[in-house]
Write a protein that holds these residues in place. Structure first.
Motif, PDB file in Angstrom:
ATOM      1  N   THR A 121      26.682 -70.657  -1.834  1.00 29.95           N
ATOM      2  CA  THR A 121      25.428 -70.822  -2.127  1.00 29.95           C
ATOM      3  C   THR A 121      24.493 -70.999  -1.159  1.00 29.95           C
ATOM      4  O   THR A 121      24.801 -71.450  -0.163  1.00 29.95           O
ATOM      5  N   GLU A 122      23.253 -70.818  -1.154  1.00 26.78           N
ATOM      6  CA  GLU A 122      22.202 -70.660  -0.314  1.00 26.78           C
ATOM      7  C   GLU A 122      21.416 -72.065  -0.626  1.00 26.78           C
ATOM      8  O   GLU A 122      20.683 -72.298  -1.505  1.00 26.78           O
ATOM      9  N   ALA A 123      21.583 -72.934   0.501  1.00 28.50           N
ATOM     10  CA  ALA A 123      20.979 -74.366  -0.051  1.00 28.50           C
ATOM     11  C   ALA A 123      20.270 -74.838   1.115  1.00 28.50           C
ATOM     12  O   ALA A 123      20.591 -76.027   1.709  1.00 28.50           O
ATOM     13  N   LYS A 124      19.538 -74.304   1.643  1.00 30.55           N
ATOM     14  CA  LYS A 124      18.828 -74.600   2.814  1.00 30.55           C
ATOM     15  C   LYS A 124      17.773 -75.742   2.399  1.00 30.55           C
ATOM     16  O   LYS A 124      17.232 -75.726   1.474  1.00 30.55           O
ATOM     17  N   GLN A 125      17.655 -76.725   3.165  1.00 28.82           N
ATOM     18  CA  GLN A 125      16.625 -77.774   3.268  1.00 28.82           C
ATOM     19  C   GLN A 125      16.867 -78.509   1.928  1.00 28.82           C
ATOM     20  O   GLN A 125      15.973 -79.172   1.301  1.00 28.82           O
ATOM     21  N   VAL A 126      18.364 -78.544   1.142  1.00 28.84           N
ATOM     22  CA  VAL A 126      18.384 -79.358  -0.010  1.00 28.84           C
ATOM     23  C   VAL A 126      18.551 -80.680   0.458  1.00 28.84           C
ATOM     24  O   VAL A 126      19.353 -81.251   1.309  1.00 28.84           O
ATOM     25  N   ASN A 127      18.104 -81.856  -0.235  1.00 31.09           N
ATOM     26  CA  ASN A 127      18.373 -83.055  -0.004  1.00 31.09           C
ATOM     27  C   ASN A 127      19.350 -83.606  -1.042  1.00 31.09           C
ATOM     28  O   ASN A 127      18.918 -83.822  -2.259  1.00 31.09           O
ATOM     29  N   PHE A 128      20.451 -84.259  -0.476  1.00 29.87           N
ATOM     30  CA  PHE A 128      21.580 -85.033  -1.092  1.00 29.87           C
ATOM     31  C   PHE A 128      21.213 -86.428  -0.936  1.00 29.87           C
ATOM     32  O   PHE A 128      21.989 -86.824  -0.102  1.00 29.87           O
ATOM     33  N   THR A 141      28.873 -71.678   2.615  1.00 24.47           N
ATOM     34  CA  THR A 141      27.573 -72.214   1.943  1.00 24.47           C
ATOM     35  C   THR A 141      26.521 -72.213   3.085  1.00 24.47           C
ATOM     36  O   THR A 141      26.982 -72.939   4.183  1.00 24.47           O
ATOM     37  N   ASN A 142      25.417 -72.029   2.984  1.00 22.66           N
ATOM     38  CA  ASN A 142      24.317 -72.165   3.864  1.00 22.66           C
ATOM     39  C   ASN A 142      23.724 -73.418   3.803  1.00 22.66           C
ATOM     40  O   ASN A 142      22.914 -73.645   2.799  1.00 22.66           O
ATOM     41  N   LEU A 143      23.932 -74.273   4.686  1.00 22.52           N
ATOM     42  CA  LEU A 143      23.397 -75.770   4.463  1.00 22.52           C
ATOM     43  C   LEU A 143      22.252 -75.990   5.400  1.00 22.52           C
ATOM     44  O   LEU A 143      22.185 -77.065   5.841  1.00 22.52           O
ATOM     45  N   GLU A 144      21.808 -74.995   6.114  1.00 22.30           N
ATOM     46  CA  GLU A 144      20.760 -75.106   7.343  1.00 22.30           C
ATOM     47  C   GLU A 144      19.725 -76.213   6.633  1.00 22.30           C
ATOM     48  O   GLU A 144      19.184 -75.944   5.810  1.00 22.30           O
ATOM     49  N   HIS A 145      19.318 -77.233   7.653  1.00 30.67           N
ATOM     50  CA  HIS A 145      18.431 -78.135   7.474  1.00 30.67           C
ATOM     51  C   HIS A 145      18.513 -79.017   6.333  1.00 30.67           C
ATOM     52  O   HIS A 145      17.748 -79.672   5.814  1.00 30.67           O
ATOM     53  N   ALA A 146      19.733 -79.102   5.483  1.00 34.10           N
ATOM     54  CA  ALA A 146      20.053 -79.813   4.578  1.00 34.10           C
ATOM     55  C   ALA A 146      20.360 -81.183   5.007  1.00 34.10           C
ATOM     56  O   ALA A 146      20.667 -81.449   6.118  1.00 34.10           O
ATOM     57  N   ASN A 147      19.968 -82.242   4.071  1.00 36.81           N
ATOM     58  CA  ASN A 147      20.031 -83.612   4.497  1.00 36.81           C
ATOM     59  C   ASN A 147      21.140 -84.472   3.879  1.00 36.81           C
ATOM     60  O   ASN A 147      20.898 -84.566   2.559  1.00 36.81           O
ATOM     61  N   ASN A 165      21.216 -77.466  12.224  1.00 38.45           N
ATOM     62  CA  ASN A 165      20.021 -78.359  11.907  1.00 38.45           C
ATOM     63  C   ASN A 165      20.224 -79.188  10.554  1.00 38.45           C
ATOM     64  O   ASN A 165      19.223 -79.827  10.162  1.00 38.45           O
ATOM     65  N   ALA A 166      21.459 -79.175   9.829  1.00 34.04           N
ATOM     66  CA  ALA A 166      21.557 -80.051   8.989  1.00 34.04           C
ATOM     67  C   ALA A 166      21.636 -81.526   9.377  1.00 34.04           C
ATOM     68  O   ALA A 166      22.058 -81.748  10.506  1.00 34.04           O
ATOM     69  N   LEU A 167      21.273 -82.279   8.540  1.00 35.62           N
ATOM     70  CA  LEU A 167      21.094 -84.049   9.048  1.00 35.62           C
ATOM     71  C   LEU A 167      22.270 -84.686   8.482  1.00 35.62           C
ATOM     72  O   LEU A 167      22.847 -84.652   7.273  1.00 35.62           O
TER      73      LEU A 167
END
Length: 185
Positions: A121-128, A141-147, A165-167
């Motif tokens: 899944t491409e989940a860039k900038q997703v907020n969990f 999974t692409n979780l770049e910049h995900a929170n 850059n994931a948090l």
């Protein structure tokens, strides 16, 4: 159908009419095991609805908001991905799947998400935000910049996922190390 309000409707016996729904609100509706394939939901809100095991083949969810919904076992990868965007708040998404979808900037707020499939899944900038991701699958999974700063029970192997850059918070870093069999005390 524009600006319609559906309250306490049971779509398990009387199926929802195949149409395009624009700016509609569905409250306390039951879609469980029903077929909502080939229906377009544009800027619709779903509140306290049951979507468990619903068929979403070629369904469009564009700017759809789900609040307090039970969405168990839904295969979102079967949806029409064109203009797809949705957000989830206080929802149960257990056993659902976002396999190979682009869900960039999606917000999951206070959701239970056990055994959800995010493979490829491409989940860039997703907020969990405050989400329980117990046994959810993150592979390629692409979780770049995900929170993930307030997420719990996730297991993400940095070797098999893009996490640039994931948090994360220092309290949940163990979710990045489980796959390495490292014990943290």
């Amino acid at each position: 159908m524009d600006n319609k309000y559906f309250n306490s409707k049971d779509f398990t016996t009387n199926l929802l009419t195949k149409a395009e729904y624009l700016d509609c609100t569905f409250t306390n509706c039951n879609f469980e095991n029903s077929d909502i394939s080939n229906i377009n939901f544009m800027q619709c809100d779903f509140v306290d609805c049951n979507f468990s095991n619903v068929n979403v083949m070629h369904t469009v969810f564009n700017d759809a908001n789900f609040t307090g919904c039970k969405i168990i076992g839904v295969l979102f990868q079967n949806c029409n991905s064109f203009l797809q965007s949705f957000n989830f708040k206080n929802c149960n998404l257990n056993l659902s799947s976002f396999y190979q979808l682009k869900i960039n900037k999606t917000k999951f707020d206070n959701c239970t998400m056990h055994q959800v499939d995010f493979t490829e899944t491409e989940a860039k900038q997703v907020n969990f935000n405050n989400c329980d991701l117990n046994k959810s699958i993150f592979e390629k999974t692409n979780l770049e910049h995900a929170n993930f700063t307030t997420a719990v029970n996730f297991n993400i192997n940095p070797s098999y996922n893009q996490i640039k850059n994931a948090l994360f918070s220092k309290n949940n870093l163990s979710g990045l190390l489980k796959s390495f069999n490292i014990k943290i005390k």
